[in-house]
Design an enzyme around this catalytic site. Structure first.
Site, PDB file in Angstrom:
ATOM      1  N   GLU A 287       0.867  -1.193   0.000  1.00  0.00           N
ATOM      2  CA  GLU A 287       0.000   0.000   0.000  1.00  0.00           C
ATOM      3  C   GLU A 287       0.892   1.226   0.000  1.00  0.00           C
ATOM      4  O   GLU A 287       1.708   1.396   0.902  1.00  0.00           O
ATOM      5  CB  GLU A 287      -0.875   0.017   1.265  1.00  0.00           C
ATOM      6  CG  GLU A 287      -1.665  -1.254   1.535  1.00  0.00           C
ATOM      7  CD  GLU A 287      -2.782  -1.487   0.546  1.00  0.00           C
ATOM      8  OE1 GLU A 287      -3.167  -0.535  -0.155  1.00  0.00           O
ATOM      9  OE2 GLU A 287      -3.257  -2.635   0.467  1.00  0.00           O
ATOM     10  N   CYS A 321      -2.227   9.198   4.033  1.00  0.00           N
ATOM     11  CA  CYS A 321      -2.154   8.792   2.631  1.00  0.00           C
ATOM     12  C   CYS A 321      -3.419   9.226   1.914  1.00  0.00           C
ATOM     13  O   CYS A 321      -3.422   9.435   0.713  1.00  0.00           O
ATOM     14  CB  CYS A 321      -1.956   7.297   2.519  1.00  0.00           C
ATOM     15  SG  CYS A 321      -3.157   6.390   3.465  1.00  0.00           S
TER      16      CYS A 321
END
Ligand code: NAD
Length: 515
Positions: A287, A321
């Site tokens: 990720e 993020c």
């Protein structure tokens, strides 16, 4: 065992005096224990090293929060050996029993919530409510994965041919290398570790250097929850040294990584090289970052839009993020929206994360602070600065910053900054807005503020992001309700807190018996 609906852990309300007082006490208790000594924890034993990294409080750079014993390659080897040995027995432990241990871990986190929040406030400079959100997410991951594993543990009958029993069964894989970032220091680490362990794998966990005290708190709770020695090993250390070593190791079967694009791609590259004696193709759950945009349509509710953009951009100083770093505004409302965004940004309070009034605390460390200030300075040379906040001077405080009329292809609008910096971009119409929105290499989160059903339908179809939010902020994904994760250069792997996540840590086997 636990039927019924999944419920997210409720968040605290610090407007409630009792909770506020408990929080202040937890902060002062934690400060009295600083600097925390953080050892390694391998095969059930604490290990000290001669290589100490001093982690400072980013809100007050003169306070040492932890003394981290940094592991060496030798320690990494010990951790891999311990995990490989423990796998032989851990894989035979029934799934329900593993799930019970993960639920116990969630119970301990709930019990220790205030202490866990205090640790994050002081180690990574997370404001109170943001830190509470991180603990809540960690608890949710544990409970969600425990429940889901109980379901996945039952074999699934395939076909219906009389005389044949064919079953689909999930099995564990082996040692998992877990490599985590610092920005959701408990939730992301605990999510990856519990997913790996509940599915019957053993773990070597490498926390981020900047959040090793939080990670040590997790390790202590893992021991208390009853995980046997060697099942989950704790390896603080430098990424390029011990992180690299466990990625390359022949015992590693799965790599669960969350972090930057550069490191994620490097890990994918290294994981593809087969080591002598390696038994599995390494599966990588990677990720990475984002360059997330919010589109503001001509008919958007601007009150909602300003509020949503402000929090999505500046919550935890933009160090998520999922944070908004591009706002793409249609021409007709550009001036009205931008003026209001700037006015609203002026009200942001920036200060020590220990202060409950701080909307924004510091950024994580000196390196991040210097990098973000450099980006702002470069932005000021090339773009129109609309707003730059004043900041305190005794810690790593980066100013909330807004640039206007930034071209969609400018560096400022293409590269992840991971700080409180927003590029406002003007779009001619919705076609143009979508073209700009999809023009980065990332596809993590995105948002739209609009009151037009046709435009909402179109953006749902065409905006290339893993998590799209309509008429709300674009951060704060909740486990189960908003399974989270991106694609394109934002990563490979299935969504955390969603129905496919655990399957990645397992091997589906089909057993067919002629009965
Ligand atoms: P980072 O990539 O610098 O570090 C992440 C981890 O990788 C750390 O534990 C680090 O020590 C380790 N590492 C560094 N070099 C390594 C190497 N050569 N081999 C193995 N491990 C190595 O990221 P960070 O600064 O901790 O986190 C911020 C980044 O994480 C941002 O890009 C953000 O977008 C991303 N992020 C993504 C998600 C998501 O779900 N997609 C969630 C949170 C953060």
């Amino acid at each position: 065992k636990k039927p019924g609906r999944f419920y997210n852990e409720p968040l605290l309300d610090f407007a409630v005096k009792a909770d506020r007082e408990k929080m202040l006490k937890a902060l002062s208790d934690f400060k009295a224990s600083m600097p925390v000594n953080v050892p390694l924890h391998i095969n059930g034993k604490e290990i000290s090293t001669s290589n100490i990294f001093e982690r400072v409080n980013p809100s007050h750079a003169d306070q040492v929060v932890g003394k981290i014993n940094m592991g060496s390659v030798d320690h990494a080897e010990q951790a891999m050996q311990a995990a490989q040995t423990a796998f032989k027995t851990w894989k035979t432990v029934p799934a329900a029993k593993r799930a019970d241990m993960v639920d116990k871990l969630a119970d301990i986190m709930t019990r220790d919530k205030f202490k866990l929040i205090a640790t994050q406030v002081l180690e990574v400079g997370k404001p109170w409510a943001e830190a509470d959100g991180d603990i809540g997410e960690a608890i949710d991951f544990c409970r969600y994965y425990a429940r889901h594993m109980r379901e996945l543990a039952s074999p699934l009958r395939q076909g219906a041919l009389p005389g044949e029993l064919s079953q689909y069964i999930y099995k564990s894989r082996g040692v998992t290398a877990v490599i985590a970032p610092w920005n959701f220091p408990l939730a992301i680490l605990a999510g990856m570790v519990t997913a790996a362990a509940v599915t019957g794998n053993t773990v070597v966990m490498k926390p981020a250097e900047q959040s090793s005290v939080v990670a040590w708190g997790l390790m202590k709770m893992i021991v208390e929850a009853g995980f046997p020695a060697g099942v989950i090993n704790f390896l603080p250390g430098y990424g390029e040294e011990v992180g690299e070593y466990i990625v390359n190791h022949k015992f590693t079967t799965t790599i669960a990584f969350t972090g930057s694009k550069a490191v994620g791609l490097h890990i994918l590259n290294k994981a593809s090289l087969v080591q002598p004696g390696q038994t599995h193709v390494k599966r990588c759950i990677i990720e990475m970052g984002g360059k997330n945009a919010v589109i503001i349509d001509n008919d958007a509710d601007l009150d909602e839009a300003v509020d949503g953009v402000l929090y999505s951009s500046f919550g935890f100083s933009g160090q998520k993020c999922s944070a908004a770093s591009r706002v793409i505004v249609l021409d007709e409302v550009y001036d009205r929206f931008t003026d209001r965004l700037v006015e609203a940004a002026k009200s942001i309070e920036i200060g020590s994360a220990e202060n409950p009034k701080a909307y924004m605390g510091p950024v994580v460390d000196k390196e991040a602070y210097e990098r973000i200030l450099g980006t702002i300075a470069e932005g000021e040379k090339n773009h129109k600065l609309l707003f730059k906040a004043n900041v305190p001077s005794n810690g790593y405080y980066a100013p909330a910053t807004i640039f206007g009329n930034v071209p969609g292809d400018a560096k400022l609008a293409q590269q992840e900054i991971f700080g409180p910096v927003v590029a406002v971009i003007r779009a001619k119409n919705l076609d143009h807005a979508l073209e700009i929105a999809n023009s980065t290499e990332y596809a993590l989160t995105g948002g739209l503020f609009s009151r037009s059903p046709a435009n909402i339908a179109r953006v749902k179809e065409e905006f290339e992001v893993g998590n799209l939010y309509v008429n709300r902020g674009i951060t704060g994904a909740m486990v189960d309700r908003h399974p989270f994760g991106g694609f394109k250069m934002s990563g490979v792997g299935s969504k955390t807190g969603g129905i496919d996540y655990l399957k990645q840590y397992m091997e589906p086997i089909c057993v067919t018996e002629n009965t």
